[in-house]
Design an enzyme around this catalytic site. Sequence first.
Site, PDB file in Angstrom:
ATOM      1  N   GLU A 106      -3.259  -4.655  -2.924  1.00 24.39           N
ATOM      2  CA  GLU A 106      -3.862  -5.570  -3.897  1.00 24.39           C
ATOM      3  C   GLU A 106      -3.989  -4.912  -5.268  1.00 24.39           C
ATOM      4  O   GLU A 106      -3.659  -5.513  -6.297  1.00 24.39           O
ATOM      5  CB  GLU A 106      -5.253  -6.025  -3.424  1.00 24.39           C
ATOM      6  CG  GLU A 106      -5.238  -6.736  -2.088  1.00 24.39           C
ATOM      7  CD  GLU A 106      -5.433  -5.821  -0.874  1.00 24.39           C
ATOM      8  OE1 GLU A 106      -5.970  -6.298   0.135  1.00 24.39           O
ATOM      9  OE2 GLU A 106      -5.042  -4.630  -0.929  1.00 24.39           O
ATOM     10  N   CYS A 161     -10.920  -3.223  -3.478  1.00 22.70           N
ATOM     11  CA  CYS A 161      -9.945  -4.232  -3.911  1.00 22.70           C
ATOM     12  C   CYS A 161     -10.632  -5.541  -4.293  1.00 22.70           C
ATOM     13  O   CYS A 161     -10.210  -6.214  -5.226  1.00 22.70           O
ATOM     14  CB  CYS A 161      -8.898  -4.469  -2.831  1.00 22.70           C
ATOM     15  SG  CYS A 161      -7.713  -3.110  -2.722  1.00 22.70           S
ATOM     16  N   ALA A 189      -1.296  12.097   1.340  1.00 19.49           N
ATOM     17  CA  ALA A 189      -1.949  13.053   2.235  1.00 19.49           C
ATOM     18  C   ALA A 189      -3.384  13.328   1.784  1.00 19.49           C
ATOM     19  O   ALA A 189      -4.263  13.545   2.605  1.00 19.49           O
ATOM     20  CB  ALA A 189      -1.156  14.357   2.297  1.00 19.49           C
ATOM     21  N   CYS A 190      -3.622  13.290   0.486  1.00 20.91           N
ATOM     22  CA  CYS A 190      -4.981  13.369  -0.064  1.00 20.91           C
ATOM     23  C   CYS A 190      -5.484  11.927  -0.097  1.00 20.91           C
ATOM     24  O   CYS A 190      -5.162  11.173  -1.021  1.00 20.91           O
ATOM     25  CB  CYS A 190      -4.949  13.989  -1.449  1.00 20.91           C
ATOM     26  SG  CYS A 190      -6.562  14.095  -2.224  1.00 20.91           S
ATOM     27  N   CYS A 198      -4.112   0.660  -2.519  1.00 22.67           N
ATOM     28  CA  CYS A 198      -3.971  -0.532  -1.686  1.00 22.67           C
ATOM     29  C   CYS A 198      -2.962  -1.490  -2.321  1.00 22.67           C
ATOM     30  O   CYS A 198      -2.708  -1.451  -3.527  1.00 22.67           O
ATOM     31  CB  CYS A 198      -5.318  -1.231  -1.543  1.00 22.67           C
ATOM     32  SG  CYS A 198      -6.583  -0.252  -0.718  1.00 22.67           S
ATOM     33  N   ASN A 207       0.843  -1.193   0.000  1.00 21.56           N
ATOM     34  CA  ASN A 207       0.000   0.000   0.000  1.00 21.56           C
ATOM     35  C   ASN A 207       0.881   1.247   0.000  1.00 21.56           C
ATOM     36  O   ASN A 207       1.979   1.258   0.549  1.00 21.56           O
ATOM     37  CB  ASN A 207      -0.990  -0.002   1.170  1.00 21.56           C
ATOM     38  CG  ASN A 207      -0.352  -0.100   2.531  1.00 21.56           C
ATOM     39  OD1 ASN A 207       0.574  -0.860   2.754  1.00 21.56           O
ATOM     40  ND2 ASN A 207      -0.868   0.669   3.480  1.00 21.56           N
TER      41      ASN A 207
END
Length: 165
Positions: A78, A113, A69-70, A76, A65
């Site tokens: 996956e 995901c 910040a946004c 992720c 992952n």
Amino acid sequence: MDQVKHTGELMHAEGMDSRGLTEETVKKLINHSQEAKKQAYCPYSKFRVGAALLTVDNCLFTGCNVENACNNLGICAERNVISKAVSEGYTSFKAIAIASDMTDQFISPCGGCRQFIREFGLSWDVYLSKPDGSYMKMSVNQLLPVSFGPEDLDMTKVLDISNEY
């Protein structure tokens, strides 16, 4: 996974049975997901996730992952690992293993995901793991039952707007 060759981010695994994964192969796949977790960039959540993806051609990809910040710009593990494989020309998969630091329960993919994984078929394996190497095996279909996929786009619709233009 009798032999693993590293070629940049891509690893080739030889000697696997195309009908299923041996216990040794599953353990190595989970180990690769745990190693990938170490590369996670998660300064906000502190929730590390790694994934290892095995193609039907026995190529192995890893991903983690990557937060931002946004929040909605993060990715992720996956989706990261599947995107890496697709960008290298692979779209058929045998299995994906997912690892985190949670010790009291198995890591499970988020809803986004699950849908991303499902895009590439219903019958490949998903291994949800814990740091001690224990795991739970599920199929994509079990992970996301009654799902929407590419074949649904070909179904007959009440209104076919393609003929209106």
